[in-house]
Scaffold this active site. Structure first.
Site, PDB file in Angstrom:
ATOM      1  N   CYS A   1       0.768  -1.111  -0.003  1.00  0.00           N
ATOM      2  CA  CYS A   1      -0.110   0.126   0.004  1.00  0.00           C
ATOM      3  C   CYS A   1       0.912   1.341   0.033  1.00  0.00           C
ATOM      4  CB  CYS A   1      -0.845   0.131   1.303  1.00  0.00           C
ATOM      5  SG  CYS A   1      -2.265  -1.306   1.099  1.00  0.00           S
TER       6      CYS A   1
HETATM    7  N1  CO8 Z   1     -20.412  -9.862   7.680  1.00  0.00           N
HETATM    8  C1  CO8 Z   1     -20.904  -9.962   8.791  1.00  0.00           C
HETATM    9  N2  CO8 Z   1     -20.026 -10.075  10.090  1.00  0.00           N
HETATM   10  C2  CO8 Z   1     -18.827 -10.321   9.694  1.00  0.00           C
HETATM   11  C3  CO8 Z   1     -18.164 -10.229   8.622  1.00  0.00           C
HETATM   12  C4  CO8 Z   1     -18.940  -9.947   7.428  1.00  0.00           C
HETATM   13  N3  CO8 Z   1     -18.438  -9.843   6.389  1.00  0.00           N
HETATM   14  N4  CO8 Z   1     -16.862 -10.384   8.718  1.00  0.00           N
HETATM   15  C5  CO8 Z   1     -16.605 -10.663  10.116  1.00  0.00           C
HETATM   16  N5  CO8 Z   1     -17.751 -10.540  10.615  1.00  0.00           N
HETATM   17  C6  CO8 Z   1     -17.972 -10.669  12.041  1.00  0.00           C
HETATM   18  C7  CO8 Z   1     -17.046 -11.686  12.755  1.00  0.00           C
HETATM   19  O1  CO8 Z   1     -17.346 -12.889  12.771  1.00  0.00           O
HETATM   20  C8  CO8 Z   1     -16.997 -11.086  14.175  1.00  0.00           C
HETATM   21  O2  CO8 Z   1     -17.904 -11.814  14.820  1.00  0.00           O
HETATM   22  P1  CO8 Z   1     -17.950 -11.982  16.459  1.00  0.00           P
HETATM   23  O3  CO8 Z   1     -17.729 -10.837  17.239  1.00  0.00           O
HETATM   24  O4  CO8 Z   1     -19.120 -12.902  16.841  1.00  0.00           O
HETATM   25  O5  CO8 Z   1     -16.775 -12.977  16.487  1.00  0.00           O
HETATM   26  C9  CO8 Z   1     -17.332  -9.618  13.821  1.00  0.00           C
HETATM   27  O6  CO8 Z   1     -17.904  -9.467  12.840  1.00  0.00           O
HETATM   28  C10 CO8 Z   1     -16.057  -8.758  14.106  1.00  0.00           C
HETATM   29  O7  CO8 Z   1     -15.206  -9.097  13.595  1.00  0.00           O
HETATM   30  P2  CO8 Z   1     -13.629  -8.205  13.265  1.00  0.00           P
HETATM   31  O8  CO8 Z   1     -13.404  -8.152  14.645  1.00  0.00           O
HETATM   32  O9  CO8 Z   1     -12.865  -9.119  12.270  1.00  0.00           O
HETATM   33  O10 CO8 Z   1     -14.104  -6.981  12.485  1.00  0.00           O
HETATM   34  P3  CO8 Z   1     -13.418  -5.524  12.769  1.00  0.00           P
HETATM   35  O11 CO8 Z   1     -14.678  -4.517  13.333  1.00  0.00           O
HETATM   36  O12 CO8 Z   1     -12.255  -5.676  13.272  1.00  0.00           O
HETATM   37  O13 CO8 Z   1     -13.340  -4.933  10.872  1.00  0.00           O
HETATM   38  C11 CO8 Z   1     -11.814  -5.144   9.561  1.00  0.00           C
HETATM   39  C12 CO8 Z   1     -12.721  -6.067  10.180  1.00  0.00           C
HETATM   40  C13 CO8 Z   1     -12.935  -4.020   8.424  1.00  0.00           C
HETATM   41  C14 CO8 Z   1     -11.120  -5.829   8.466  1.00  0.00           C
HETATM   42  C15 CO8 Z   1     -10.980  -4.083  10.218  1.00  0.00           C
HETATM   43  O14 CO8 Z   1     -10.248  -4.762  11.229  1.00  0.00           O
HETATM   44  C16 CO8 Z   1      -9.903  -3.362   9.130  1.00  0.00           C
HETATM   45  O15 CO8 Z   1     -10.227  -2.514   8.398  1.00  0.00           O
HETATM   46  N6  CO8 Z   1      -8.760  -3.391   9.781  1.00  0.00           N
HETATM   47  C17 CO8 Z   1      -7.730  -2.657   9.138  1.00  0.00           C
HETATM   48  C18 CO8 Z   1      -7.304  -3.573   7.797  1.00  0.00           C
HETATM   49  C19 CO8 Z   1      -5.995  -2.609   7.024  1.00  0.00           C
HETATM   50  O16 CO8 Z   1      -5.874  -1.610   7.189  1.00  0.00           O
HETATM   51  N7  CO8 Z   1      -5.666  -3.284   6.190  1.00  0.00           N
HETATM   52  C20 CO8 Z   1      -4.560  -2.836   5.375  1.00  0.00           C
HETATM   53  C21 CO8 Z   1      -4.394  -3.919   4.166  1.00  0.00           C
HETATM   54  S1  CO8 Z   1      -4.031  -3.704   2.777  1.00  0.00           S
HETATM   55  C22 CO8 Z   1      -2.554  -3.473   2.256  1.00  0.00           C
HETATM   56  O17 CO8 Z   1      -1.580  -2.979   2.965  1.00  0.00           O
HETATM   57  C23 CO8 Z   1      -2.444  -3.726   0.987  1.00  0.00           C
HETATM   58  C24 CO8 Z   1      -2.119  -5.027   0.601  1.00  0.00           C
HETATM   59  C25 CO8 Z   1      -2.418  -5.072  -0.936  1.00  0.00           C
HETATM   60  C26 CO8 Z   1      -3.113  -5.939  -1.320  1.00  0.00           C
HETATM   61  C27 CO8 Z   1      -3.941  -5.994  -2.665  1.00  0.00           C
HETATM   62  C28 CO8 Z   1      -4.444  -7.180  -3.146  1.00  0.00           C
HETATM   63  C29 CO8 Z   1      -5.814  -7.461  -2.916  1.00  0.00           C
END
Ligand code: CO8
Length: 381
Positions: free
Chosen positions: A157
């Site tokens: 990124c």
């Molecule tokens: N729908 C419904 N519920 C869901 C879903 C979904 N799709 N996904 C997860 N849940 C549920 C989980 O099961 C969990 O339930 P429970 O509490 O019962 O276990 C609950 O929601 C909460 O889950 P999480 O804790 O995982 O959710 P978050 O609130 O943390 O949100 C995110 C998840 C959105 C991923 C968040 O953590 C986030 O955005 N983090 C930062 C990520 C980031 O910045 N990443 C950067 C990476 S990108 C990068 O560097 C580039 C790489 C290049 C790649 C290009 C190729 C593709």
């Protein structure tokens, strides 16, 4: 030494976009089909039932409402769940070079420059189309640049900010009059659309930044300072690579029963950990860099942050400005573009900088896999 300025930026976006509702409908249809097909194995405890996704969760957890993609039908087809990109012969321009070229042409037109005014092309992207020849050299050729150089680099990124630092240094050292930094990102091809935790995260786009020696023209943005930082982390990973085929056991032809290659290593992350670890890393970096440049929070007009998560950006903006911040202070484009990797902060800048006045200051800041983070402080000319 002559300072480099950002003379202009360019943007290309695909025509098609997928809303959260469309994405989740497709994902949930896949989940139902999988659970039905695996019902007996699930009953015996040999397989785990998949959970459905939800559009409300996606928007609340990330701020993403839709994403542009190069091929909507392939992504939403539950028998495929990957974009369809027609193969091209070696005599045709590669798709990554093509979309990068579109962004370059936009940047050149906005600055009133021709390819002959440019001496170098640096492609900085998370996923490069091939090992060689460099996509940047293909763009150089397609632009019709008669001279100069091109090379590719990958800092996930942070590829755009790292490439901008490299370009600014080369211009300052007299190696080039102007350099195009290009960020073609087809993230949809490297995203596991069957993974509930990440299927909503990415989109496709291409951006370009024209950096030029300051004395060669007027307008644009002076670069006040750049800062790069990396810290190793396994929390965002992509194990795709040329050694994948060497890891197969003898007799394994590398093809799954459904015909897809086993080597399709895709994006994986521990999203929660990334969130918690990257927010302080990036906030500290920006604050320290601001202090070194003698800038107080009140002197900062805007931050153009990497576009991965709205909540993350609000926290970073609050720490940078030392007050509640959002909206105009830290423009959001991830609601319609999703995470476009290296291009995210550049799109935010491209779409939200014309309204600023001469003397206004801000920072373009990227962060992501590696971990890697880069800040480019700018002042409008
Ligand atoms: N729908 C419904 N519920 C869901 C879903 C979904 N799709 N996904 C997860 N849940 C549920 C989980 O099961 C969990 O339930 P429970 O509490 O019962 O276990 C609950 O929601 C909460 O889950 P999480 O804790 O995982 O959710 P978050 O609130 O943390 O949100 C995110 C998840 C959105 C991923 C968040 O953590 C986030 O955005 N983090 C930062 C990520 C980031 O910045 N990443 C950067 C990476 S990108 C990068 O560097 C580039 C790489 C290049 C790649 C290009 C190729 C593709």
């Amino acid at each position: 030494m002559s300072a480099a300025v950002i003379r202009s930026t360019g943007l290309w976006r695909p025509e098609e976009s997928i809303s959260n509702d469309e994405l989740v409908a497709s994902f949930n249809a896949y989940v139902s089909a999988y659970n039905e097909a695996q019902a007996e194995a699930i009953e015996r405890g040999e397989a785990v039932a998949l959970s459905p996704s939800s559009a409300e969760f996606v928007e609340k957890a990330s701020g993403i409402k839709s994403r542009y993609v190069v091929d909507k039908a392939g992504v939403l087809d539950i028998k495929r769940m990957a974009p369809r990109i027609a193969p091209r012969s070696n005599d045709e321009i590669a798709i990554l070079a093509e979309i990068g070229l579109n962004a370059c042409r936009d940047a050149l037109a906005r600055a009133g420059r021709t390819p002959q005014d440019v001496d170098g092309v640096i492609v900085g992207a998370s996923n490069l189309q091939r090992a060689y020849p460099a996509v940047a050299i293909e763009i150089q050729d397609a632009l019709g640049m008669e001279d100069g150089f091109g090379f590719d680099m990958n800092v996930a990124c942070s590829s755009a900010t790292f490439a901008m630092q490299a370009a600014a240094d080369m211009i300052a050292q007299g190696h080039a009059r102007a350099i195009l930094v290009v960020n073609p990102e087809i993230c949809s091809a490297h995203l596991n659309w069957r993974d509930r935790d990440s299927h909503f995260i990415f989109g496709d786009v291409a951006t370009a930044i024209l950096l030029e020696r300051e004395d060669l023209g007027e307008g644009g943005w002076r670069i006040l300072g750049t800062r790069l930082r990396t810290k190793f982390s396994n929390n965002i990973r992509n194990n795709f690579g040329f050694l994948n085929r060497t890891e197969r056991a003898d007799g394994d032809d590398g093809v799954r029963a459904n015909g897809s290659p086993k080597d399709d290593k895709l994006f994986v992350q521990e999203g929660r950990k990334v969130f918690k670890e990257v927010v302080p890393m990036v906030s500290d970096m920006i604050r320290e860099h601001m202090e070194e440049l003698g800038l107080a929070p009140e002197q900062m007009r805007r931050v153009w942050l990497h576009q991965a998560n709205i909540n993350m950006n609000l926290m970073i903006a609050r720490k940078v400005f030392g007050r509640e911040a959002g909206g105009e202070d830290a423009p959001t484009i991830l609601d319609t573009f999703a995470n476009t990797s290296s291009a995210g902060s550049i799109i935010a800048f491209h779409l939200n900088s014309d309204d600023l006045s001469a003397g206004d200051k801000g920072v373009i800041c990227s962060f992501g896999a590696g971990y890697s983070a880069g800040s480019v402080f700018v002042e409008k000319l």
